[in-house]
Design a protein around this motif. Sequence first.
Motif, PDB file in Angstrom:
ATOM      1  N   ARG A 157       0.916  -1.277  -0.016  1.00 18.64           N
ATOM      2  CA  ARG A 157       0.001  -0.071   0.344  1.00 18.64           C
ATOM      3  C   ARG A 157       0.689   0.859   0.074  1.00 18.64           C
ATOM      4  O   ARG A 157      -0.106   2.453  -0.498  1.00 18.64           O
ATOM      5  CB  ARG A 157      -0.996   0.151   0.928  1.00 18.64           C
ATOM      6  CG  ARG A 157      -1.734  -0.990   0.960  1.00 18.64           C
ATOM      7  CD  ARG A 157      -3.318  -1.216   2.515  1.00 18.64           C
ATOM      8  NE  ARG A 157      -4.354  -1.967   2.601  1.00 18.64           N
ATOM      9  CZ  ARG A 157      -4.098  -3.441   3.183  1.00 18.64           C
ATOM     10  NH1 ARG A 157      -2.706  -4.204   3.350  1.00 18.64           N
ATOM     11  NH2 ARG A 157      -5.147  -4.048   2.573  1.00 18.64           N
ATOM     12  N   VAL A 160       1.467   1.927  -3.868  1.00 20.56           N
ATOM     13  CA  VAL A 160       0.417   2.418  -4.012  1.00 20.56           C
ATOM     14  C   VAL A 160       0.370   3.794  -4.292  1.00 20.56           C
ATOM     15  O   VAL A 160       0.098   4.829  -4.892  1.00 20.56           O
ATOM     16  CB  VAL A 160      -0.561   1.746  -4.480  1.00 20.56           C
ATOM     17  CG1 VAL A 160      -1.845   2.172  -4.489  1.00 20.56           C
ATOM     18  CG2 VAL A 160      -0.914   0.266  -4.531  1.00 20.56           C
ATOM     19  N   ALA A 202      -0.413   0.460 -10.468  1.00 21.39           N
ATOM     20  CA  ALA A 202      -0.767   0.858  -9.265  1.00 21.39           C
ATOM     21  C   ALA A 202      -1.372  -0.433  -8.854  1.00 21.39           C
ATOM     22  O   ALA A 202      -2.211  -0.758  -7.831  1.00 21.39           O
ATOM     23  CB  ALA A 202      -1.939   1.750  -9.442  1.00 21.39           C
ATOM     24  N   ARG A 203      -2.763  -0.759  -9.698  1.00 20.57           N
ATOM     25  CA  ARG A 203      -3.552  -2.212  -9.783  1.00 20.57           C
ATOM     26  C   ARG A 203      -3.080  -3.202  -9.621  1.00 20.57           C
ATOM     27  O   ARG A 203      -2.935  -4.132  -8.782  1.00 20.57           O
ATOM     28  CB  ARG A 203      -4.675  -2.494 -11.230  1.00 20.57           C
ATOM     29  CG  ARG A 203      -5.299  -1.446 -11.480  1.00 20.57           C
ATOM     30  CD  ARG A 203      -6.464  -1.635 -12.660  1.00 20.57           C
ATOM     31  NE  ARG A 203      -5.553  -1.308 -13.669  1.00 20.57           N
ATOM     32  CZ  ARG A 203      -5.982  -2.071 -14.396  1.00 20.57           C
ATOM     33  NH1 ARG A 203      -6.529  -3.827 -14.603  1.00 20.57           N
ATOM     34  NH2 ARG A 203      -4.804  -2.246 -16.194  1.00 20.57           N
ATOM     35  N   ARG A 206      -0.958  -3.264  -6.402  1.00 25.17           N
ATOM     36  CA  ARG A 206      -1.866  -3.117  -4.938  1.00 25.17           C
ATOM     37  C   ARG A 206      -2.517  -4.832  -4.835  1.00 25.17           C
ATOM     38  O   ARG A 206      -2.646  -5.717  -4.012  1.00 25.17           O
ATOM     39  CB  ARG A 206      -3.706  -2.389  -4.819  1.00 25.17           C
ATOM     40  CG  ARG A 206      -4.535  -2.560  -3.547  1.00 25.17           C
ATOM     41  CD  ARG A 206      -3.411  -2.070  -2.711  1.00 25.17           C
ATOM     42  NE  ARG A 206      -4.906  -2.949  -1.525  1.00 25.17           N
ATOM     43  CZ  ARG A 206      -5.581  -3.793  -0.931  1.00 25.17           C
ATOM     44  NH1 ARG A 206      -4.842  -4.974  -1.053  1.00 25.17           N
ATOM     45  NH2 ARG A 206      -6.155  -3.778  -0.334  1.00 25.17           N
ATOM     46  N   TYR A 252      -9.925   2.193  -7.948  1.00 26.22           N
ATOM     47  CA  TYR A 252      -9.523   2.247  -6.622  1.00 26.22           C
ATOM     48  C   TYR A 252     -10.828   2.120  -5.443  1.00 26.22           C
ATOM     49  O   TYR A 252     -10.808   1.146  -5.079  1.00 26.22           O
ATOM     50  CB  TYR A 252      -8.331   2.806  -6.412  1.00 26.22           C
ATOM     51  CG  TYR A 252      -7.334   2.686  -5.232  1.00 26.22           C
ATOM     52  CD1 TYR A 252      -5.790   1.649  -5.669  1.00 26.22           C
ATOM     53  CD2 TYR A 252      -7.904   2.694  -4.919  1.00 26.22           C
ATOM     54  CE1 TYR A 252      -5.630   1.417  -4.838  1.00 26.22           C
ATOM     55  CE2 TYR A 252      -7.217   1.331  -2.775  1.00 26.22           C
ATOM     56  CZ  TYR A 252      -5.856   1.332  -3.167  1.00 26.22           C
ATOM     57  OH  TYR A 252      -4.909   0.359  -2.557  1.00 26.22           O
TER      58      TYR A 252
END
Length: 275
Positions: A157, A160, A202-203, A206, A252
């Motif tokens: 996290r 991200v 980012a996807r 995470r 998100y």
Amino acid sequence: MKPIDFTVVIPTFRRPLELREAISSVLDQRDVEIEIFVVDDSPEGSAESVVASLNDQRIVYMANPKPTGGFPSAVRNLGWPSGRGDFVHFLDDDDIIPQGHYAAVKHLFAKHTDVGVVFCRIDPFGNCSPTQLHQEKLYFEKAARLANFCQRLRSRRAFVACLMFHWALLVCSAGVLRRRCVDQLGGFDPQLRLREDVDFYARAMRQFDVCFLDRVGLRYRIGSPSLMHAPNLTQCDVDDLRAAQHRTNTRYKSTWGVFEFYALKIFARTVFKFV
């Protein structure tokens, strides 16, 4: 048929000299098995002669039947489904991979079997002004410092949060993913013209966890100016960036929850400014 370690997808558009350098840097990798998909987005097929001249069966030329006019996300998505590699690398056609990088990445994935994304330090170069190149080097030095900080926190996290709300930790060519992760993500969002790499990574970070390889794994060619740090964006670019950020943020929130989204945003805007 040999098992393949790395599927390398190179979208390209009318940069034959740079493309040859990019491909050659991949072919120079040792102790790994590679395959390369060159996806040509130019209507006239500007890359076909480059691929033919290299005469290497590990390179596959793919012409985009419907050229996008500047949507690298959609072009990349044409290449990776055909690959057989355990790992997927999306390499831009003007970037260069240092010798030994793929072997180091393969070793790190083997060591961290729960990690889906590995990314590296970035070394900018190019024919831009010395002032701009210096600024780019400072930018990516800070990106590496932030990545090391996130690594010490042992939290996906944190990566991200930094990527989405504070600092671009990487560019598209600096990351490598396990193939199964790309499958589950469905590749890049083809509706995004800009910031598609931030959305994608980012996807991926995470959902599948991430590891920073603290060594130069990408020589990143800087234009003059680069779109990433251009001082004056067109209104079209500004509108596309805002739309992309909104789409990423909305996705998100719907996937991981509004509370986590705003918690990461607050974390990024308080903690990272002291790193």
